[in-house]
Design an enzyme around this catalytic site. Sequence first.
Site, short mmCIF file in Angstrom:
data_model
loop_
_atom_site.label_atom_id
_atom_site.label_comp_id
_atom_site.label_asym_id
_atom_site.label_seq_id
_atom_site.Cartn_x
_atom_site.Cartn_y
_atom_site.Cartn_z
N ARG A 1 -10.42 -2.63 3.74
CA ARG A 1 -10.06 -2.63 5.16
C ARG A 1 -9.29 -1.37 5.55
NH1 ARG A 1 -7.35 -8.34 6.67
NH2 ARG A 1 -6.23 -7.97 4.71
N THR B 1 -7.59 -1.13 -1.47
CA THR B 1 -8.23 -1.11 -2.79
C THR B 1 -9.10 -2.34 -3.00
OG1 THR B 1 -6.38 0.14 -3.72
CG2 THR B 1 -7.79 -1.02 -5.28
N HIS C 1 -4.33 -2.08 -6.71
CA HIS C 1 -4.02 -0.67 -6.78
C HIS C 1 -4.92 0.00 -7.81
CE1 HIS C 1 -1.08 -2.68 -9.54
NE2 HIS C 1 -1.57 -1.79 -10.37
N LYS D 1 3.28 10.18 -1.05
CA LYS D 1 2.35 10.76 -0.08
C LYS D 1 3.00 11.76 0.87
CE LYS D 1 -1.46 7.53 -0.15
NZ LYS D 1 -2.52 6.90 0.65
N ASP E 1 0.83 -1.22 0.00
CA ASP E 1 0.00 0.00 0.00
C ASP E 1 0.86 1.26 0.00
OD1 ASP E 1 -2.35 -1.68 0.34
OD2 ASP E 1 -1.80 -1.82 2.45
#
Length: 430
Positions: free
Chosen positions: A303, A299, A41, A331, A13
Amino acid sequence: MANVAVVGSQWGDEGKGKIVDWLSSRADVVVRFQGGHNAGHTLVIGDVEYKLSLLPSGVVRPGKLSVIGNGVVVDPWALLREIDTIRAKGVTVTPETLLVAENCALILPLHGAVDRAREEARGASKIGTTGRGIGPAYEDKVARRAIRLCDLADDRVLEDKVDHLLFHHNALLRGLGAAEIDKAELMAQIAEVAPRILPYAAVVWQRLDEAKRARKRILFEGAQGAMLDVDHGTYPFVTSSNTVAGNAAAGSGMGPGVVGYVLGITKAYTTRVGSGPFPTELTDATGEQLGLRGREFGTVTGRKRRCGWFDAVMVRQAIKTGGITGIALTKLDVLDGFSELKVCTGYRYQGEIIHHLPAGQTAQAAVEPVYETFQGWSESTRGARSWADLPATAVKYVRRIEELVEAPVTLLSTSPERDDTILMRDPFED
């Protein structure tokens, strides 16, 4: 020209989708080499969103050859559903544009049944499986009882192999108090899917060798992350395959020298889905804020992800064990507005400071992070496309991460948008 492998350097992730999409637009061949349909993804091209979990990212781009290598365990029904979904969005998928290794092991409905029954029986000791049968399929592969894609074309051996599978798995299901798998029903399911999946079967190692000799750019696309590797991760809270770049060769049928650059996708903080140790986890308002800002939901499964500060010890370990050349830091914009940031630089364990994540399960759960604190920034980094667009404190944060993990930042991502990327080095260039 160098072939590139893209892998996650944390627990998955990390934002591989955007980076792989950016790289796949410049590659000729995109190869999945491990995992199954348990990790996914999202790609956004123009105004169209694609959610992929098994198909290589290059499949949505015209003119690219997409390959599912022998290291992947393939659920034929899931693969065909995914193909149908992207076809409905205008993507052309044919046996000329998508190849599936004829020697890849298949995930059958019985694998999901066994996966879910065992996870339920674990009670409080669940390992966080998605229940999609990936683990049991890999077990069958190693135990030499797997049904492979090529077997679907050989009626003489298929029924015997199914008998062998059911002898093993129905005994397991009986022991778990779960319903057994009916042979006739399973054979009918296989007979229905075989003619739809077999056209994609190919001698993948041969096609990849041809691409290599033609000097095509090959992108190897990893799934999940280094700390989910079955050998080098937080065992037993791991996946069932080797996620490190060393598996790109074995999982595709190419030699170990085929990868020239390994790009480790690395989030500017840390997340994890499911159970297992997480030294820098934040269970307070800060952790909640990271999750909300970063939209930290899976994705495939939806969760909620656990969130925490950046763990330089773990990422450095992933870089060493995975042969990562440089990292793509993603990010960064999620950290905008925090007055203070922390980075884990070591672990306190049994009265000492250590600089690696121990292999033992008890030790992994017991380590305590040692933090270095940084001043945050109030300015927005979102959409920045050059170093000059970044606040000085953000630059300092990135540079310190480079020092701590002992690898350069090759790419810096400042939003989910494909072009909001600062490139320091082109991984495809020698």
